[in-house]
Design a protein around this motif. Structure first.
Motif, PDB file in Angstrom:
ATOM      1  N   ILE A  50      40.063  26.394  35.159  1.00  0.00           N
ATOM      2  CA  ILE A  50      39.704  27.176  35.884  1.00  0.00           C
ATOM      3  C   ILE A  50      38.144  27.411  36.047  1.00  0.00           C
ATOM      4  N   THR A  51      37.400  27.409  36.938  1.00  0.00           N
ATOM      5  CA  THR A  51      35.867  27.679  36.944  1.00  0.00           C
ATOM      6  C   THR A  51      35.774  29.217  37.684  1.00  0.00           C
ATOM      7  N   PRO A  52      34.518  29.805  37.341  1.00  0.00           N
ATOM      8  CA  PRO A  52      34.421  31.156  37.673  1.00  0.00           C
ATOM      9  C   PRO A  52      34.652  31.341  39.250  1.00  0.00           C
ATOM     10  N   ALA A  53      33.929  30.299  39.966  1.00  0.00           N
ATOM     11  CA  ALA A  53      34.011  30.266  41.508  1.00  0.00           C
ATOM     12  C   ALA A  53      35.648  30.332  41.950  1.00  0.00           C
ATOM     13  N   GLN A  54      36.201  29.802  41.384  1.00  0.00           N
ATOM     14  CA  GLN A  54      38.050  29.622  41.497  1.00  0.00           C
ATOM     15  C   GLN A  54      38.460  31.136  41.236  1.00  0.00           C
ATOM     16  N   ALA A  55      37.976  31.522  40.327  1.00  0.00           N
ATOM     17  CA  ALA A  55      38.765  32.891  39.723  1.00  0.00           C
ATOM     18  C   ALA A  55      38.273  34.126  40.465  1.00  0.00           C
ATOM     19  N   ILE A  56      37.035  33.794  41.315  1.00  0.00           N
ATOM     20  CA  ILE A  56      36.681  35.282  41.952  1.00  0.00           C
ATOM     21  C   ILE A  56      37.135  35.240  43.394  1.00  0.00           C
ATOM     22  N   ALA A  57      37.773  33.821  43.858  1.00  0.00           N
ATOM     23  CA  ALA A  57      38.277  33.668  45.335  1.00  0.00           C
ATOM     24  C   ALA A  57      39.408  34.409  45.130  1.00  0.00           C
ATOM     25  N   HIS A  58      39.603  35.661  45.555  1.00  0.00           N
ATOM     26  CA  HIS A  58      40.690  36.560  45.412  1.00  0.00           C
ATOM     27  C   HIS A  58      41.785  36.115  46.950  1.00  0.00           C
ATOM     28  N   PRO A  59      42.863  35.919  46.865  1.00  0.00           N
ATOM     29  CA  PRO A  59      43.700  35.612  48.345  1.00  0.00           C
ATOM     30  C   PRO A  59      43.752  36.629  49.183  1.00  0.00           C
ATOM     31  N   ASN A  60      43.916  37.766  48.677  1.00  0.00           N
ATOM     32  CA  ASN A  60      43.875  38.962  49.603  1.00  0.00           C
ATOM     33  C   ASN A  60      42.820  39.992  49.900  1.00  0.00           C
ATOM     34  N   TRP A  61      42.130  40.204  48.928  1.00  0.00           N
ATOM     35  CA  TRP A  61      41.178  41.325  48.620  1.00  0.00           C
ATOM     36  C   TRP A  61      39.859  40.596  48.474  1.00  0.00           C
ATOM     37  N   SER A  62      38.677  41.251  49.203  1.00  0.00           N
ATOM     38  CA  SER A  62      37.352  40.951  48.765  1.00  0.00           C
ATOM     39  C   SER A  62      36.518  41.983  48.013  1.00  0.00           C
ATOM     40  N   MET A  63      36.354  41.633  46.693  1.00  0.00           N
ATOM     41  CA  MET A  63      36.178  42.595  45.587  1.00  0.00           C
ATOM     42  C   MET A  63      34.937  41.945  44.868  1.00  0.00           C
ATOM     43  N   LEU A  95      40.388  47.487  24.132  1.00  0.00           N
ATOM     44  CA  LEU A  95      40.865  46.588  25.333  1.00  0.00           C
ATOM     45  C   LEU A  95      40.144  46.442  26.500  1.00  0.00           C
ATOM     46  N   ASN A  96      39.475  47.556  27.017  1.00  0.00           N
ATOM     47  CA  ASN A  96      38.643  47.376  27.980  1.00  0.00           C
ATOM     48  C   ASN A  96      37.203  46.873  27.548  1.00  0.00           C
ATOM     49  N   ALA A  97      36.770  47.221  26.572  1.00  0.00           N
ATOM     50  CA  ALA A  97      35.506  46.790  26.129  1.00  0.00           C
ATOM     51  C   ALA A  97      35.457  45.378  25.999  1.00  0.00           C
ATOM     52  N   ALA A  98      36.498  44.942  25.145  1.00  0.00           N
ATOM     53  CA  ALA A  98      36.593  43.368  24.621  1.00  0.00           C
ATOM     54  C   ALA A  98      36.856  42.671  26.230  1.00  0.00           C
ATOM     55  N   ASN A  99      37.508  43.135  26.968  1.00  0.00           N
ATOM     56  CA  ASN A  99      37.507  42.266  28.230  1.00  0.00           C
ATOM     57  C   ASN A  99      36.484  42.224  29.112  1.00  0.00           C
ATOM     58  N   GLU A 100      35.682  43.411  29.199  1.00  0.00           N
ATOM     59  CA  GLU A 100      34.296  43.374  29.963  1.00  0.00           C
ATOM     60  C   GLU A 100      33.505  42.060  29.130  1.00  0.00           C
ATOM     61  N   VAL A 101      33.352  42.038  28.072  1.00  0.00           N
ATOM     62  CA  VAL A 101      32.402  41.167  27.253  1.00  0.00           C
ATOM     63  C   VAL A 101      33.051  39.830  27.906  1.00  0.00           C
ATOM     64  N   ALA A 102      34.278  39.697  27.413  1.00  0.00           N
ATOM     65  CA  ALA A 102      34.918  38.267  27.751  1.00  0.00           C
ATOM     66  C   ALA A 102      34.841  37.909  29.196  1.00  0.00           C
ATOM     67  N   VAL A 103      34.906  38.684  30.113  1.00  0.00           N
ATOM     68  CA  VAL A 103      34.796  38.312  31.529  1.00  0.00           C
ATOM     69  C   VAL A 103      33.496  37.940  31.773  1.00  0.00           C
ATOM     70  N   ALA A 104      32.463  38.666  31.430  1.00  0.00           N
ATOM     71  CA  ALA A 104      30.984  38.449  31.599  1.00  0.00           C
ATOM     72  C   ALA A 104      30.825  37.096  30.772  1.00  0.00           C
ATOM     73  N   ALA A 105      31.300  36.718  29.723  1.00  0.00           N
ATOM     74  CA  ALA A 105      31.021  35.357  29.140  1.00  0.00           C
ATOM     75  C   ALA A 105      31.856  34.208  29.919  1.00  0.00           C
ATOM     76  N   PHE A 106      33.002  34.513  30.567  1.00  0.00           N
ATOM     77  CA  PHE A 106      33.564  33.468  31.571  1.00  0.00           C
ATOM     78  C   PHE A 106      32.784  33.182  32.806  1.00  0.00           C
ATOM     79  N   LEU A 107      32.334  34.416  33.199  1.00  0.00           N
ATOM     80  CA  LEU A 107      31.628  34.194  34.588  1.00  0.00           C
ATOM     81  C   LEU A 107      30.192  33.414  34.321  1.00  0.00           C
ATOM     82  N   ALA A 108      29.723  33.700  32.997  1.00  0.00           N
ATOM     83  CA  ALA A 108      28.347  32.986  32.593  1.00  0.00           C
ATOM     84  C   ALA A 108      28.689  31.426  32.256  1.00  0.00           C
TER      85      ALA A 108
END
Ligand code: NDP
Length: 398
Positions: free
Chosen positions: A188-201, A322-335
Motif C-alpha cells: 500500500i502507498t501513502p496515496a492509497q492510504a489517505i484516500a478514505h472511501p467515506n470521509w474527507s480528512m 501507543l499514540n506517540a509510536a503511532n504518530e512517528v510511524a505514520v509520519a515515516a510511512f507518509l514520508a
C-alpha cells in the motif's frame, strides 16, 4: 453570541468549523485562530472572520503572517507558547483541532481557562486522559466531543442513568483496505492510504483509519469521555458510515445516531450545545442508502485495534506510548520511509521495549511521549538501514 477559538484552523476540522461559523456570524465571534505553518490560509480566515489574533506554531512563518495581516488590526504571533496563549484567551468554546499530541498542551491551557473544549484532537485525550479529566474537574471546564462517533454516543447516552447503559458500540467504516488481504496491504502507498472511501480528512487520521488505529484511539477516547468500563465498549464495522455509533441499554433498547458522513454535523453539535444549529450538509436519504451492513472487525488484518485495546486495559503510560509510536510511524510511512504493515509492527515494538510508570502530571505525559517518539524513530532508522524484515518477524505483528 458565543466567542470561539480554533486551534488547528487551517486543517480539515478547522476548515469545517470556519464554514459553520461564517454561515452564522450573528451567533459566533472569533477570538483566535491557530495553524502550524499555512500562513496564507490562516491570514485569509482571520481576515474573513475578523479574528482578534492569528498564531502560527512555526516561528519562521511569523514575517509572512505579519505581512499578510498588515493593516488589518489582527494581532499576529508565533511559536508553540503563542499557540498555548491563544488557547488561554478565554473563548466560550475552544475547538481543539490540532493533529497529534502537539495539541495536548494548548488543549490543557484552554481547559485551565475554563469554558468549553470541543475536542477533535483525540490524541490529546488518549495520551493524557486522566490528567486532562482532573484538570477539567479542577477548572470547571466542559469537555464536548467532536469526533463523529463520540458525538453520536454523546447524543444517545442518558447521562442521568449510567447504570442503565449496557454497552457502547463504536462504528467503523473499516477504511479503504477493509476488503484487502494482509498480503495485498503489504505494498500500500501513502496515496492509497489517505484516500478514505467515506470521509474527507487530514492525512494522519486517514492513515489511522486505514490501519484501524483510529478506531483504537477512539476506543480509548470513549473510555475517558463516557462512564462505561472498557470491556463494555465494542467496535463494529459498518461500511456505509451512516450510523455513527450506538448505545445499548440494559432493557435491550439500542439508540443510534445517524447522518450523512459530514463532520460539520458533530462540530455543530458541539458549537451550539445545548442548543442545535442548522448545517448545510446533505440530508440523510435512507432510501438512496438502501441497506446498512455490519461485520466484526478482523484483528488479524488490523492488529492496531488489538494493540489499542491492550493499551487501554493496561492503562498507565501505555496509551501515551501507543499514540506517540503511532504518530512517528505514520509520519515515516507518509514520508515513504517504511511500509504500511510496519506501522502496527513498530507500535508493538515500542510498547514491548518501553514500560514506564503511569504519568501523573502533564509534564510526565509529555516526557513519556518524547521518550516513546525517540525509541520509535530510532527503530525506524534501523528498519531503513535494512533490519525491517528481521524486525517484523521478531515483533510478529505483520
Ligand atoms: P489536518 O492535518 O487537516 O489539520 C491539522 C491542523 O493542525 C492544521 O491546522 C495544522 O496547521 C495544525 N498543526 C499541525 N501540526 C501542528 C503543530 N505542531 N502545532 C500547531 N498546529 C499544528 O488534521 P484534521 O483536521 O484531519 O484532524 C485534526 C484532529 O481532529 C486530529 O486529532 C484528528 O484525529 C481529529 N479528527 C479529525 C476528523 C476529520 O474528519 N478530519 C474527524 C475526527 C477527528 P497547518 O495547516 O499550518 O499545517
Amino acid at each position: 453570541m458565543k466567542t470561539v477559538t480554533i486551534l488547528g484552523a487551517t486543517g480539515s476540522i478547522g476548515t469545517s468549523t470556519l464554514d459553520l461559523i461564517e454561515r452564522s456570524p450573528e451567533a459566533f465571534r472569533v477570538v483566535a485562530l491557530t495553524a502550524n505553518a499555512d500562513v496564507a490560509k490562516l491570514a485569509a480566515a482571520a481576515k474573513r472572520t475578523g479574528a482578534r489574533r492569528a498564531v502560527v506554531a512555526d516561528e519562521t512563518c511569523l514575517p509572512a503572517l505579519c505581512e499578510l495581516l498588515a493593516g488589518s488590526g489582527i494581532e499576529a504571533a508565533a511559536g508553540a507558547e503563542a499557540v498555548c496563549e491563544a488557547a488561554a484567551m478565554g473563548a466560550d468554546v475552544t475547538v481543539a483541532a490540532i493533529v497529534g499530541c502537539a495539541g495536548l498542551k494548548p488543549a490543557m491551557r484552554a481547559v485551565e481557562a475554563g469554558g468549553t473544549l470541543a475536542l477533535a484532537n483525540k490524541e490529546a485525550l488518549v495520551s493524557a486522559g486522566d490528567v486532562m479529566k482532573r484538570a477539567i474537574a479542577a477548572h470547571g471546564a466542559t469537555l464536548l466531543p467532536v469526533d463523529s462517533e463520540h458525538s453520536a454516543i454523546f447524543q444517545c447516552l442518558d447521562r442521568t442513568a449510567p447504570a442503565g447503559v449496557a454497552r457502547i458500540v463504536l462504528t467503523a467504516s473499516g477504511g479503504p483496505f477493509r476488503d484487502r488481504s494482509t498480503d495485498e496491504m503489504r505494498a500500500i502507498t501513502p496515496a492509497q492510504a489517505i484516500a478514505h472511501p467515506n470521509w474527507s480528512m487530514g492525512a494522519k487520521i486517514s492513515v489511522d483509519s486505514a490501519t484501524m488505529m483510529n478506531k483504537g484511539l477512539e476506543l480509548i477516547e470513549a473510555f475517558h469521555l463516557f462512564p462505561v468500563p472498557a470491556e463494555r465498549i465494542d467496535v463494529l464495522v459498518h461500511r456505509q458510515s451512516v450510523i455513527h455509533s450506538m448505545v445499548e441499554y440494559v432493557d435491550g433498547s439500542v439508540l443510534a445516531q445517524l447522518g450523512t458522513p459530514d463532520m460539520r454535523t458533530p462540530i455543530a453539535v458541539a458549537l451550539a450545545w445545548p442548543q442545535r444549529m442548522a448545517t448545510p450538509g446533505e440530508r440523510l436519504d435512507l432510501v438512496a442508502v438502501g441497506r446498512l451492513d455490519f461485520e466484526a472487525p478482523d484483528p488479524v488484518r488490523f492488529p492496531a485495534l488489538t494493540l489499542a485495546r491492550e493499551a487501554l486495559m493496561a492503562g498507565g503510560a501505555r496509551p501515551a506510548i501507543l499514540n506517540a509510536a503511532n504518530e512517528v510511524a505514520v509520519a515515516a510511512f507518509l514520508a515513504g520511509r517504511m511500509g504500511f504493515l510496519e506501522i502496527a509492527a513498530i507500535v508493538a515494538d515500542t510498547l514491548e521495549r518501553y514500560d514506564p510508570a503511569a504519568p501523573e502530571t502533564l509534564d510526565a505525559v509529555l516526557a513519556v511521549d518524547a521518550e516513546a517518539r525517540a525509541l520509535t524513530a530510532e527503530r525506524i532508522g534501523a528498519v531503513k538501514a535494512g533490519a525491517g524484515r528481521v524486525m517484523t518477524q521478531v515483533v510478529g505483528v505483520t
